[in-house]
Scaffold this active site. Structure first.
Site, short mmCIF file in Angstrom:
data_model
loop_
_atom_site.label_atom_id
_atom_site.label_comp_id
_atom_site.label_asym_id
_atom_site.label_seq_id
_atom_site.Cartn_x
_atom_site.Cartn_y
_atom_site.Cartn_z
CB THR A 1 -0.91 0.01 1.25
OG1 THR A 1 -1.51 1.30 1.39
CG2 THR A 1 -0.12 -0.26 2.52
CE1 TYR B 1 -3.64 -1.93 5.11
CE2 TYR B 1 -3.38 0.35 4.37
CZ TYR B 1 -3.58 -0.99 4.09
OH TYR B 1 -3.71 -1.40 2.78
#
Length: 334
Positions: A121, A145
């Protein structure tokens, strides 16, 4: 019989994983899927794809599957992806995204799987000082995250140094849209992706769209993001696998985006255009840690893979998302 290896897709019943399954099959790769179905959907997997309901941390199950299906590559999508939730429940993210990935990588090494593709990501960059952001830009994630994904990137690099396995890390920007043939799409209830939220609002499934922050240093004051069509992203995974097979000594870490951004208001304008209606917009304050602009420098993937985006038009992305949202209503009987 295909001369291509069977690919295990973890999280193959989810949004991006299900599109990767379609892209692999379209390219002639045999596929097997493992998914614990906590956020995925069994109906998202074609009937003739070998499916195992289970957890990637269940090493006896995974290793039996790798051997039984003669798996020659793993595409790893399984994980948790909601940034605010990662701040509230960091241990869940370090478990699902880091610890379980470690177990999966160990199983791959034990069973001699030679190729590994990881769903990473742009959150690994945190709040970049430059935009577009390059692969070698500082990795300073600002939430659990992003940190949990970066840990897995680091594990893969270390493992590839020590064992006969090569890998490709693909860092996604904002994934949107749905399969142009209507075979899959973003199906998560309560999803937080802007285009998904906006088409739900257009179809009356939400009362409005919240615009989080109107005072960013951008042309219209709202956050700018690089939106990539999920089918173009899935195609990038297939090309990554081709590259890993062709050059077993090489590893790749690549941005996946279009190299240009749209603001929140520009996206909502596109949804208004496509639907010929006006969505109710509610202006709200910024979320903590949201960068003003996050755009990929995608020159590296364009140079290293024969990747040519086919769906880079924003209105087309919205159209495909809208068509899927309508189909989803039929599937669920809404």
């Amino acid at each position: 019989m295909s001369d291509k290896p069977t690919v295990l897709v973890t999280g193959g019943a989810g949004y991006i994983g299900s599109h990767a399954v379609l892209a692999l099959r379209d390219a002639g790769y045999p596929v097997a899927v493992i998914d614990n179905l906590t956020t995925g959907f069994r109906w998202a997997i074609p009937d003739d794809v070998h499916f195992t309901q289970g957890d990637i941390a269940d090493q006896p199950l995974v290793e039996a599957l790798l051997k039984e299906q003669k798996i020659g590559a793993i595409m790893h999508f399984a994980g948790s992806i909601i940034v605010p939730e990662s701040v509230e429940d960091p241990l869940k993210y370090y478990y699902n995204n880091s610890a379980k990935s470690r177990d999966l990588i160990e199983s791959a090494v034990r069973c001699g799987v030679p190729h590994f593709i990881f769903s990473s990501t742009a959150a690994t960059y945190g709040t970049p000082e430059e935009s577009p952001v390059r692969e070698d830009s500082p990795k300073l994630p600002i939430n659990p995250y992003g940190r949990s994904k970066l840990m897995t990137e680091q594990m893969l690099a270390d493992v590839a140094n020590a064992h006969p396995i090569n890998y490709c890390v693909l860092r996604y920007f904002n994934v949107a849209g749905a399969d142009p043939q209507g075979r899959s799409g973003q199906s998560t209830v309560g999803a937080t992706h802007l285009i998904k939220v906006a088409v739900e609002a257009a179809l009356g499934k939400r009362s409005h769209v919240a615009v989080m922050g109107t005072d960013f240093d951008t042309p219209d004051g709202t956050g700018v993001r690089d939106y990539i069509h999920v089918s173009d992203l899935a195609n990038a995974h297939v090309l990554a696998l081709d590259a890993l097979r062709a050059s077993p000594q090489d590893n790749y870490t690549l941005n996946c985006g279009y190299g240009r951004g749209f603001s929140v208001l520009e996206v909502l304008d596109a949804v208004d255009r496509v639907t010929n209606m006006t969505i109710d917009r509610r202006m709200e304050g910024r979320r903590a840690g949201d960068p003003a602009s996050l755009i990929s420098d995608n020159r590296k993937i364009m140079a290293q893979f024969p990747w040519q985006p086919a769906h880079a038009d924003l209105d087309q992305i919205v159209n495909h998302a809208l068509a899927w949202e309508r189909k989803l209503s039929d599937i669920r009987g809404q």
